[in-house]
Every structure is written in C-alpha cells, then in structure tokens.
Design a protein around this motif. Structure first.
Motif, short mmCIF file in Angstrom:
data_model
loop_
_atom_site.label_atom_id
_atom_site.label_comp_id
_atom_site.label_asym_id
_atom_site.label_seq_id
_atom_site.Cartn_x
_atom_site.Cartn_y
_atom_site.Cartn_z
N PRO A 273 0.81 -1.73 -0.33
CA PRO A 273 -0.44 0.02 0.08
C PRO A 273 1.05 1.45 -0.32
N VAL A 274 0.78 2.11 -0.32
CA VAL A 274 1.16 3.62 -1.26
C VAL A 274 0.79 4.39 -0.52
N LEU A 275 -0.31 4.50 -0.50
CA LEU A 275 -0.97 5.55 -0.46
C LEU A 275 -2.38 5.59 0.01
N TYR A 276 -3.27 6.13 1.96
CA TYR A 276 -3.88 5.79 1.74
C TYR A 276 -5.14 6.81 1.28
N LEU A 277 -6.57 6.57 0.70
CA LEU A 277 -7.26 7.53 0.48
C LEU A 277 -7.54 8.69 1.75
N GLU A 278 -7.33 8.31 2.43
CA GLU A 278 -8.16 9.02 3.43
C GLU A 278 -6.81 10.36 3.65
N HIS A 279 -5.70 10.56 3.03
CA HIS A 279 -4.98 10.73 3.67
C HIS A 279 -4.59 12.03 2.50
N ILE A 280 -5.18 11.60 0.65
CA ILE A 280 -5.62 12.32 0.22
C ILE A 280 -6.72 13.55 0.35
N LEU A 281 -5.68 14.95 0.19
CA LEU A 281 -6.22 15.89 0.75
C LEU A 281 -6.90 16.82 -0.35
N LEU A 282 -7.36 16.44 -1.43
CA LEU A 282 -7.89 16.60 -2.67
C LEU A 282 -8.84 16.05 -3.38
N PRO A 283 -10.28 16.67 -3.91
CA PRO A 283 -11.11 16.44 -3.32
C PRO A 283 -11.29 15.36 -4.38
N GLY A 284 -12.28 14.35 -4.75
CA GLY A 284 -12.74 14.02 -6.60
C GLY A 284 -12.40 12.53 -6.67
N ASP A 285 -12.84 11.75 -7.20
CA ASP A 285 -11.84 10.74 -7.89
C ASP A 285 -11.47 10.63 -8.76
N HIS A 286 -10.74 11.78 -9.95
CA HIS A 286 -10.45 11.89 -11.16
C HIS A 286 -8.69 12.58 -10.12
N ASN A 287 -9.19 13.31 -8.99
CA ASN A 287 -7.81 13.76 -7.80
C ASN A 287 -7.27 12.26 -7.94
N VAL A 288 -8.45 10.71 -7.20
CA VAL A 288 -7.31 10.21 -7.21
C VAL A 288 -6.18 9.73 -7.97
N GLU A 289 -7.19 9.19 -9.73
CA GLU A 289 -6.47 8.48 -10.05
C GLU A 289 -5.15 9.62 -11.02
N ASN A 290 -4.65 11.13 -10.68
CA ASN A 290 -3.77 11.77 -10.36
C ASN A 290 -1.68 11.95 -9.59
N TYR A 291 -3.51 10.98 -8.32
CA TYR A 291 -2.46 10.69 -7.78
C TYR A 291 -1.62 9.13 -8.76
N MET A 292 -2.01 8.16 -9.06
CA MET A 292 -2.27 6.98 -9.31
C MET A 292 -1.05 6.92 -10.34
N ALA A 293 -1.39 8.46 -11.36
CA ALA A 293 -0.91 8.19 -12.34
C ALA A 293 1.02 8.59 -11.84
N ALA A 294 1.19 9.68 -10.73
CA ALA A 294 2.54 10.42 -9.93
C ALA A 294 2.90 8.86 -10.06
N ILE A 295 2.73 8.33 -9.20
CA ILE A 295 2.95 7.15 -8.43
C ILE A 295 3.93 5.97 -9.25
N GLY A 296 2.43 6.01 -10.58
CA GLY A 296 3.44 4.91 -10.91
C GLY A 296 4.62 5.54 -12.33
N ALA A 297 5.09 6.94 -12.23
CA ALA A 297 6.03 7.92 -12.67
C ALA A 297 6.89 7.53 -12.13
N VAL A 298 6.66 7.69 -10.47
CA VAL A 298 7.98 8.25 -9.40
C VAL A 298 8.48 6.80 -8.89
N ASP A 299 7.66 5.65 -8.81
CA ASP A 299 8.06 4.47 -8.44
C ASP A 299 9.35 4.15 -8.99
N GLY A 300 9.95 4.10 -7.08
CA GLY A 300 11.19 4.11 -7.62
C GLY A 300 12.17 4.76 -7.13
#
Length: 462
Positions: A273-300
């Motif tokens: 588990p990288v990031l729990y949704l309750e810790h994301i300050l930005l509202p909206g499912d689209h921002n969850v997707e933005n974080y997922m995309a960013a995590i895919g880019a910076v993983d490692g």
C-alpha cells in the motif's frame, strides 16, 4: 545521442531564424537566441500597439519584428520555431518547408539538448495536477527539478544550468506533441477523450498526437497508462519500453490499483500500500487517478512515506476545483481549467451534494451529450453563458430524467451577470461551481484569466 545547447546555438549562428508567436513560451527563446548572436525575426499576428514596450525591447536586442495579420507571409528562414497553437500544416509553413526551411519548436529542441532525465505527462484531463504532483514529489525526495512545457516556464534557456542528475518534468499538449520525434524517459498519459477538435482535424489526429509522447521511447523507457480509459489502454500494444498501468476499477497483476481504501503498487508479484485515500486532501475520484498516475511515474524514485506526507498537505493547483471563498454558508469553487465536458463531469462528481453550476464558453466543436445526464444527476441549478450556452442547454434538456421544475436553467450573455445570478440562487449550505466544460476564448485570453475574473467577482461579494 543528445546534443548540448552550446553546440546547438553554435549551429544556428550565421543562419536566419524565425520565431512564430511572441508569447510567454517564446519570448525567453527569442532573447536566448539573440544573446547567442543568432539573427531572429519574431512573428506575431498582433499589432505593434498590443505589445507595449516589449516590441522596442526586442528590437533593441537585435530582433526584426514581423507583426500583423500577414505575419506568416514570406517565411523563408532556414530555421522556423512554430508556436504550439499553430498547426504545422498551414500553407505558409508548408511552403517554407518546400523552400528548405526546417520547422521546429522550443520543446522539440529542448528534448534534443536536455542533459537529464525527462518525465512528461499528457492527456485530455488531469495533466497539470499530475505534472505538479510528480514534480513536487521529486523535489520532496531531494531531486533538483525543472518544471515546464505547457506549464511553468520555457526550459530551453535553463538547459545550460542542468546537470545529468536533475529531472525535467513536463506537461505536454497535443499541439506540442504533433511533430515531436523524441519521447521522454518516462511518459504518462492520464486519459484521452474528445478535446480540441476545433484545431485537430479529427479525433484520430488528436489521438495520434498524444501517442508521440511514447512512440519514440527506447526499450529502457517507461509508459504509464490509464487502464480504465479505452483509448489509453490500447496504447500499451505500441509501447517500446515497459508499461505501468493504473486502475481505479480493477486489481492489476502489475501496476497501480485501488483496493480497501488505498492505492497499491504491485511489481513482480510483490505488492504494497503506497497511499491511503483518507490522507489525500484533494477532493474527487479524478484526483485519486492523478495520484495513481504520479505514483506510476515516480515509483522507485520517491519513497512511499514522502508520497504520504505530501498528499496530506497538498491543496491543489489554482483554477482546479479551487475553493475561493465561503460566504454566508455558501462555498464558491473555481474550476476554470475544465475546458471539456469530461473535465466538468469529474468536477461534478467530486461533490457529495448537488451544486449550482456555471458553464459555457468557447465552442471547440465537441459534443455535450455526455454532460447532459451528469448535470441532471449532480446539479440543482444551471447558469449558462458564452457561445456554447444553447448547445449545453439542449444536451441537458434531452437527458433522461430532466425536469425543468427540479433543475432550472438560466442563460446570460455576460459572464459577470452569470456569476452574480448563481450567487443569487445560492442558499446557506450550497456549493457554487464554475466549471465551464469549454475553453475561454470567446470572452477571455485563457482559462487563467477566466478564473481570475470569477475570483474577483466572488471576493467582491458582501
């Protein structure tokens, strides 16, 4: 093999160069070329009076100006820098190519001479937020980061100060990508939906432009794609490097996915588990997707704890579901970046209650059919303005379940009147959301100016 900026500028000396567009992205380029002793003709369709003292400044540095409606006529320079908003196949550029001119752009040259790793993001929605998250995560992890492309500042003038260990993070539009023949080390495509069809000749051309972000990668490149988007999912078959998918809907064997209220990363059979949704300050499912995309880019590259700490305090980028003010129990949000129906739909879905929506603007000739049902479901009152007001109204009125008694629609030609009308409709506890689903060019120079106008009106309310 990447060249150096010094070598590139040395190659230009003695050649005649034209730079089309004297705007934010090209002015630093013009000055850099002039300082390097390059002969520059700066072309722009605006008149001299529109530039204030900028015209005299550029001329004092040695530039020749070609201004006015015929600014593209007579192009015969050896090198021509195209502004992203100008199609590469306009007759004047094609004629110049036939005469031997080389057509390029600030971003194309940057890819040629950049000495460090490049992470680039494109997509129909979420580009800026995802780019910003990636850049800020890398900074928090200790990297020296340069942010540019479609946001930030032009990076070509900064190349001479870049080191091999730095990272350039770019947002790239379809217009910038149309003629690119190089791709970044890490490419991210957030999603693809109909957009900019007022400039692109077809949806196919728009998609093909987006593909350029990864088609020229090496086998060492990484491509991050949205599994939940049909178009981007299909891009994987053409990838030249590794592919990391992210999905909010599916558990993936390899990639970034959502489960049990957390974003997981899974590689080689190992997941965490990288990031729990309750810790994301930005509202909206689209921002969850933005974080997922960013995590895919910076993983490692970025430790998970850095990601968690950042998400808990990042409030977002201006003009993107930005809480402007709470007045007498009413919350006013500026989502001026929403220049497409899909972006506005994402904004509407960010709220748990029905909102008062202000929408409409410049007509990019994209359909609003998908917006109609979402407005019926998520909006309690609709205030329309701009060139697309009638089209949006028709899409809403045709949507299943529409009831004029339940969802009133008001239309105003004047943007200020539309905002004030939304304010007049609001009661304590309401949300007023300016999310236009359209570009701003019918009344404003860009979405930032539109957002600033909205905020000015809201701040003036008593």
């Amino acid at each position: 093999m990447r060249s150096t900026i010094q070598n590139y500028l040395a190659e230009l000396r003695g050649k005649r160069v034209a730079v089309i567009g004297i705007g934010v992205s090209n002015t630093p380029l013009i000055k850099m070329l002039l300082r390097a002793g390059v002969k520059v003709t700066a072309c722009d369709k605006r008149q001299r009076a529109d530039f204030g003292g900028q015209a005299e400044e550029l001329e004092s540095l040695g530039a020749e100006l070609h201004l006015g409606l015929d600014y593209l006529e007579g192009l015969d320079q050896e090198i021509i820098f195209r502004t992203p908003g100008l199609r590469p196949d306009v007759p004047q550029l094609l004629a110049a190519q036939e005469r031997g001119s080389v057509i390029t752009s600030e971003m194309e040259v940057f890819f040629k001479v950049c000495p460090c790793r490049i992470i680039a993001v494109t997509g129909s929605d979420g580009k800026t937020t995802t780019t910003t998250i990636i850049a800020e995560l890398l900074k928090a992890a200790g990297y020296n980061v340069y942010v540019g492309g479609n946001i930030g500042r032009p990076l070509l003038p900064d190349v001479s100060g870049m080191e091999s260990g730095d990272i350039a993070v770019l947002e790239l539009s379809s217009f910038q990508l149309m003629t690119m023949d190089r791709s970044p080390d890490v490419a991210v495509v957030t999603n693809v939906a109909p957009n900019h069809l007022d400039v692109h000749k077809s949806m196919e051309e728009y998609i093909d432009a987006k593909k350029n972000i990864f088609l020229h990668q090496t086998p060492n490149g990484r491509l991050v794609l949205n599994q939940d988007n049909e178009i981007t999912r299909a891009f994987a078959a053409q990838a030249r490097g590794s592919v990391t998918m992210f999905s909010r809907r599916e558990t993936l064997e390899h990639g970034i996915f959502l489960r049990d209220g957390a974003i997981f990363a899974r590689r080689d059979g190992q997941e965490r588990p990288v990031l729990y949704l309750e810790h994301i300050l930005l509202p909206g499912d689209h921002n969850v997707e933005n974080y997922m995309a960013a995590i895919g880019a910076v993983d490692g590259l970025v430790p998970d704890q850095v990601i968690r700490d950042f998400a808990a305090k990042f409030t977002g980028v201006e003009h993107r579901i930005e809480l402007v003010r709470t007045l007498k129990g009413v919350k006013y949000y500026n989502d001026s970046i929403a220049s497409s129906p899909s972006r506005t739909i994402a904004g509407l879905r960010s709220f748990t209650q029905k909102v008062i929506l202000i929408a409409g603007g410049y007509d990019k000739h994209i359909p609003f059919d998908v917006l109609g049902p979402e407005v019926v479901e998520h909006v309690k009152a609709l205030v329309l303005t701009g060139a697309t007001a009638d089209k949006i109204r028709q899409a809403v009125e045709k949507a299943p379940g529409y009831d004029a008694q339940v969802l009133p629609i008001q239309t105003y030609d004047d943007f200020d009147q539309a905002v004030l009308a939304a304010h007049a409709l609001a009661q304590p506890g309401d949300v007023v959301l300016m999310s236009p689903a359209c570009a701003s060019f019918d009344k404003f120079r860009n979405f930032m100016e539109r957002g600033a106008a909205f905020k000015k009106i809201i701040y003036a309310l008593e």
